[in-house]
Design a protein around this motif. Sequence first.
Motif, short mmCIF file in Angstrom:
data_model
loop_
_atom_site.label_atom_id
_atom_site.label_comp_id
_atom_site.label_asym_id
_atom_site.label_seq_id
_atom_site.Cartn_x
_atom_site.Cartn_y
_atom_site.Cartn_z
N MET A 135 3.79 21.23 87.72
CA MET A 135 3.91 22.23 86.66
C MET A 135 4.14 21.54 85.32
SD MET A 135 3.65 25.56 86.80
CE MET A 135 4.24 26.41 88.25
N VAL A 148 12.91 27.25 82.56
CA VAL A 148 11.98 28.38 82.49
C VAL A 148 11.80 29.00 83.88
CG1 VAL A 148 9.59 29.05 81.98
CG2 VAL A 148 10.79 27.49 80.45
N ALA A 149 11.72 28.16 84.90
CA ALA A 149 11.57 28.67 86.27
C ALA A 149 12.77 29.55 86.64
CB ALA A 149 11.44 27.52 87.27
N GLU A 181 13.20 21.45 80.95
CA GLU A 181 12.69 22.72 80.41
C GLU A 181 11.95 23.52 81.49
OE1 GLU A 181 11.34 22.91 75.85
OE2 GLU A 181 10.69 21.08 76.86
N VAL A 182 11.16 22.80 82.29
CA VAL A 182 10.43 23.47 83.38
C VAL A 182 11.42 24.15 84.31
CG1 VAL A 182 8.95 23.14 85.41
CG2 VAL A 182 8.44 21.93 83.28
N ILE A 226 6.40 19.07 77.58
CA ILE A 226 7.49 19.88 78.12
C ILE A 226 8.27 19.03 79.12
CG2 ILE A 226 5.96 20.97 79.85
CD1 ILE A 226 7.71 23.52 79.58
#
Lengths: 98, 490
Positions: free
Chosen positions: A26, A10-11, A6-7, A2
Amino acid sequence: MISKKEVEHVAKLARLGLSEKEIEKMQAELGLILDYFELLKEPDISQVSPTFGAGIAPLENIMREDIVKKESPQTVGKITAQAPAKEKGHFKVKGVFG
Amino acid sequence: METKGFTISDIHRGLVEKEFSATEIVKGYLNKIESLDKKLGAFLEVFQEDALIQAKKVDDSIFRGDKIPVLAGIPAGVKDNILVKDKKCTAASKILENYLAPYDATVIEKLKGQGAVILGKTNMDEFAMGGSTENSAFKLTRNPYDFKRVPGGSSGGSAAAVASDECCFSLGSDTGGSIRQPASFCGVVGLKPTYGAVSRYGLIAFASSLDQIGPIAKTVEDAEIVFDVIEGKDPKDSTSVEFKSQIPNPKSQVKGLRIGIPKEYFGEGLDSGVRKVVEETIEKVEKEGAKIEEISLPQTKYAIPCYYIIATSEASANLARYEGIKYGRSNIKCQTSNLLDVYLKTREEGFGDEVKRRIMLGTYALSAGYYEAYYLRAQKVRTLIRKDFERAFQKVDFIFTPVSPTPAFKIGEKINDPLKMYLVDIFTVSVNLAGLPALSLPVGKVEVEKDKAGKNSASVGWLPVGLQIIGRPFRESEIFQIGKITEKLV
């Protein structure tokens, strides 16, 4: 597995603030976990329907009359009292625009 | 008075026969908490005053000559994700640090209706996410058998409190093993009821298609007494089911019962000591006349990823309500924050690491482009796992497995490796995915490496092992029956 981008994406979807350090951590941890989740690609599910609910009781809508039950002012007071910002018995929020 | 080892029936009998008063009993448990809990850390809050008031009510009732219900005057602990009116309910999270429950959960209403004494709220992993209670934002709970080890989780406080006589029984919640695993680690009995058997109204939601409230107790009989009080359909939980009337009375004999042993649960990764204790128990039950059959639950290896995708997806939706507007910790007073900042900051400051991780995983699994690859796929694999059990229960009446692959592990041993912590749940999560009832029953102990510093306790070096008894949906009464028989054999 990931990307950092992307992190962050999504967050944002999760309305979750993360520090720079947390994002890095993360990314590494989610990557490992998502790799492990790859295992789920193995079983053949082409003919399988999904389980919604717990699959125990028959899935049917539980209906009731839409009746408003009046709560005592004390109960209402107890609930609104817990709002971090309030005015005249209402929840107070920041302006939605700007 | 000394409260050591009391069961619900012991106390009930003592009260009815006027051997002691409810006030004496409650004071005994409060003293125990007072003297032990600083070290053990099972309770987040103790309701000393209310407990004594309730005890007095029960004493008055006995004095008047009333017939008292079985739980009247019985001291209970309640996991801190179950609402008790006008008390703090934190789910061991900073985001709910000062949240006051405006109403009673249905299970609490039922306990109070019986006159049970709620001693306080027990520690847990934040939002029930974890298997060691190390994820509590407030304190560490220790294993009563070895203070250097975890009590299990997420209902670690509830299990440790019962095991240490800080309360007579407790309530926990089980989403992927959170009643059974801590019960196993602490050497007490825990029941995860069939999905729908117990109302979830007033339980802080984690994963709504998996969560169930259940009892943790000293004996199978006690777990049954508590279950019989809390079960039943509730108009406030549309997933709850009325079932008692349809179920025949269970057979009280082992002879002829068929017990399935799934080979997938006895493979690699199972601690040899745990295996020995569980296998010896199975042999004893076989000697009583049960038919033991090896069975296969071939989808077992997919249970962990399947569970973690579904549980985190549901959690990410359920935890969206903590946004700093209606209640709980909030960033709203910050002058420079706009609306989005309030959400972001409130959640950043309020949630702990594991909760953040699961919200992220769940949001990812549900996000555009991934829904089918993760969530929908997991729900299909869930169907396969459920069918495994349906097939098995055509051949056997019960399934016996270990509860956990190892006995209680050390504090700090797994907390920095989330995946390692997830794998601990391997024997418990399938039961939630299939919605089935399962009991965790202490059946023996294993010797572990003696801790050099552990000189103050005679039991250091021995840790409890739990047997998991899985039954057919809504057949809790049968599980209790075989559980009581097995309990006597070990």
